[in-house]
Design an enzyme around this catalytic site. Structure first.
Site, PDB file in Angstrom:
ATOM      1  N   HIS A 264     -16.179   0.023 -29.938  1.00 28.03           N
ATOM      2  CA  HIS A 264     -15.693   1.210 -30.640  1.00 28.03           C
ATOM      3  C   HIS A 264     -16.843   1.729 -31.513  1.00 28.03           C
ATOM      4  CE1 HIS A 264     -13.316   3.418 -33.674  1.00 28.03           C
ATOM      5  NE2 HIS A 264     -12.317   3.403 -32.825  1.00 28.03           N
TER       6      HIS A 264
ATOM      7  N   ASP B  70     -14.778  -7.654 -34.159  1.00 25.20           N
ATOM      8  CA  ASP B  70     -13.903  -6.511 -34.410  1.00 25.20           C
ATOM      9  C   ASP B  70     -12.547  -6.878 -33.807  1.00 25.20           C
ATOM     10  OD1 ASP B  70     -12.397  -4.232 -34.206  1.00 25.20           O
ATOM     11  OD2 ASP B  70     -14.000  -2.969 -33.401  1.00 25.20           O
TER      12      ASP B  70
ATOM     13  N   GLN C  95      -7.925  -4.671 -32.407  1.00 25.68           N
ATOM     14  CA  GLN C  95      -6.932  -4.614 -31.319  1.00 25.68           C
ATOM     15  C   GLN C  95      -6.387  -5.987 -30.951  1.00 25.68           C
ATOM     16  OE1 GLN C  95      -5.616  -1.925 -30.293  1.00 25.68           O
ATOM     17  NE2 GLN C  95      -7.090  -0.361 -30.930  1.00 25.68           N
TER      18      GLN C  95
ATOM     19  N   LYS D 189      -2.571  -0.747 -37.732  1.00 24.43           N
ATOM     20  CA  LYS D 189      -2.315  -1.020 -36.312  1.00 24.43           C
ATOM     21  C   LYS D 189      -1.369  -2.197 -36.133  1.00 24.43           C
ATOM     22  CE  LYS D 189      -6.962   0.497 -35.013  1.00 24.43           C
ATOM     23  NZ  LYS D 189      -6.857   1.738 -34.268  1.00 24.43           N
TER      24      LYS D 189
ATOM     25  N   CYS E  16     -13.177   7.053 -29.188  1.00 25.36           N
ATOM     26  CA  CYS E  16     -14.267   6.522 -30.024  1.00 25.36           C
ATOM     27  C   CYS E  16     -15.119   5.502 -29.277  1.00 25.36           C
ATOM     28  CB  CYS E  16     -13.749   5.912 -31.321  1.00 25.36           C
ATOM     29  SG  CYS E  16     -12.852   7.050 -32.340  1.00 25.36           S
TER      30      CYS E  16
HETATM   31  N1  PMP Z   1     -12.293  -1.113 -33.509  1.00 28.03           N
HETATM   32  C1  PMP Z   1     -11.401  -0.957 -32.524  1.00 28.03           C
HETATM   33  C2  PMP Z   1     -11.500  -1.831 -31.315  1.00 28.03           C
HETATM   34  C3  PMP Z   1     -10.400   0.001 -32.657  1.00 28.03           C
HETATM   35  O1  PMP Z   1      -9.522   0.181 -31.674  1.00 28.03           O
HETATM   36  C4  PMP Z   1     -10.349   0.801 -33.824  1.00 28.03           C
HETATM   37  C5  PMP Z   1      -9.272   1.847 -34.006  1.00 28.03           C
HETATM   38  N2  PMP Z   1      -9.160   2.745 -32.953  1.00 28.03           N
HETATM   39  C6  PMP Z   1     -11.295   0.577 -34.817  1.00 28.03           C
HETATM   40  C7  PMP Z   1     -12.245  -0.379 -34.626  1.00 28.03           C
HETATM   41  C8  PMP Z   1     -11.323   1.374 -36.072  1.00 28.03           C
HETATM   42  O2  PMP Z   1     -10.183   1.159 -36.816  1.00 28.03           O
HETATM   43  P1  PMP Z   1      -9.914   2.040 -38.119  1.00 28.03           P
HETATM   44  O3  PMP Z   1      -9.919   3.456 -37.663  1.00 28.03           O
HETATM   45  O4  PMP Z   1      -8.586   1.578 -38.585  1.00 28.03           O
HETATM   46  O5  PMP Z   1     -11.018   1.746 -39.055  1.00 28.03           O
END
Ligand code: PMP
Length: 414
Positions: free
Chosen positions: A121, A198, A201, A224, A364
């Site tokens: 991401h 990270d 998910q 999430k 993203c």
């Molecule tokens: N890493 C991953 C794998 C994600 O799916 C996301 C959220 N789409 C993020 C980071 C970023 O999370 P946040 O927008 O809550 O900071």
């Protein structure tokens, strides 16, 4: 089925959109919230709204106590050995930036290497690009194969004495791939590198123990996992946190401030400058209680069954290309796909008209999509409240899109 038991807990799922029941398939972006989480937010503002760690009156003490209690719940939820290893942040993004800024600036030097993957991401990519540019360090990337599985033989080749950090997603937010973090971390540690995961998910969807993962830093977002926006977590080994300089400077993170210099509190407070998202951090503890009451193993099993159903049903739709691994033990409930009839945005728009919420775009992960050879995908992502009829609705919606966008023969000339 788990979903039938828990759907009642989520008031938002009772609504209709364009006269059709809302089918929410975008939990990878943010999850819905159960009633008790919503109620706990209201209770905070109605009953004990006060700033923490400073008031000496009753409701301030209650807010402080519940904020710290929530930290303890989260620590237990992820198997941390002590609550002080849990730093509240705003989100996964902020947690990773905290590490890049505080740990990265103190530990990364010119010529050092940071290993990432091609499926990250942007929030586990851009902070390292910024750091690498500032420090003249190098980024290296573990590729993934046609199934969306990391090529670990390449990882072995990339690792060297120059590697200082390996930062990897636990579960891809597009491919659904669950990466073998334990193995990746052991290999990294053997090479003397530090490991960041990270877990945005993974923590919401499966049992995660930071001890079992074997990483040094783990980042995730409360929104999430049935919690409010504005509360995220950085878990880190205490000795690392202790050795790191602060991230933000300001109130509440200090011991003694003089005009020219200051001393700082111990972790985690050293990293929580200013007024935090008090209500959101407290209520994240309520979300953790909710998830634990259901059981993370039960949630994972439910999502695995439903992912199987989703993959099978989508494969039956003509012209649909699915991305990510087929083996259910290697993936979670994030299913990205393309169709041969329309751009993913158009597909998502047709689905919206059917009351179905999915995400379309690059999610993203622009480099990942470039690697897949597509500009964008449509993504359906599952959680504990989804059921087979949500997937049936998605499939019906895709047939509608197919019908709308399929080229039709030109009308015959008279
Ligand atoms: N890493 C991953 C794998 C994600 O799916 C996301 C959220 N789409 C993020 C980071 C970023 O999370 P946040 O927008 O809550 O900071």
């Amino acid at each position: 089925m788990l979903a039938e038991r828990v759907r009642e807990d989520f008031p938002i799922l009772k609504q209709t959109v364009y006269g059709k029941p809302l089918v929410y398939l975008d939990s990878a972006a943010t999850s819905q919230k159960p009633r008790r989480v919503i109620d706990a937010l209201v209770r905070y503002y109605q009953e004990y709204n006060a700033n923490i760690h400073r008031g000496i009156y009753r409701i301030a003490e209650e807010a402080t106590m519940r904020y710290e209690q929530s930290r303890g719940k989260i620590a237990a939820f992820i198997g941390a050995t002590r609550p002080e290893e849990v730093v509240f942040t705003r989100s996964t993004t902020e947690a990773i930036n905290l590490v890049a800024y505080a740990w990265g600036r103190a530990n990364i030097r010119a010529g050092d290497e940071i290993i990432l993957t091609e499926m990250e991401h942007h929030s586990n990519l851009v902070p390292w690009q910024l750091l690498a540019a500032e420090k003249q360090a190098k980024l290296r990337f573990i590729p993934f194969d046609g199934q969306g599985i990391l090529q670990l033989d390449e990882y072995q080749r990339l690792l060297s004495e120059r590697t200082k950090l390996v930062a990897v997603t636990h579960q891809s937010n597009v491919l659904g791939t669950i990466n073998p973090i334990k193995e990746i971390a052991m290999t990294a540690h053997a090479a003397g590198a530090t490991v960041l995961v990270d877990a945005a998910q993974s923590v919401p969807h499966m049992p995660v123990s930071v001890g079992d993962l074997g990483a040094d830093f783990v980042a995730f977002s409360g929104h999430k996992m049935c919690g409010p926006t504005g509360a995220g977590v950085l878990w880190a080994r205490y000795d690392l946190l202790d050795a790191m300089p602060p991230f933000h400077g300001g109130g509440e993170m200090i011991m003694l401030v003089q005009l020219e210099s200051s001393t700082y509190k111990d972790p985690p407070h050293k990293f929580e400058a200013g007024t935090p998202s008090i209500a959101d951090c407290i209520v994240l503890g309520e979300a953790v209680d909710y998830l634990q009451g259901i059981g993370m193993a039960a949630i994972r099993a439910h999502e695995q069954r439903l992912t199987d159903y989703t993959l099978r049903r989508l494969a039956e739709v003509e012209g649909v290309t699915l991305f990510g691994p087929r083996q259910l033990d290697r993936r979670g409930g994030v299913v990205a796909f393309a169709t041969d009839v329309a751009h993913p945005h158009d597909v998502a728009q047709v689905l919206d008209q059917e009351g179905i919420a999915v995400r379309a775009g690059h999610h993203c992960t622009q480099p990942l999509h470039r690697r897949l050879g597509v500009a964008a995908t449509t993504r359906a992502s599952l959680y504990l409240y989804n059921n087979e009829s949500d997937i049936d609705a998605l499939v019906r919606g895709l047939h509608v899109a197919r019908h709308l966008f399929s080229p039709r023969p030109a009308p015959a000339k008279r």
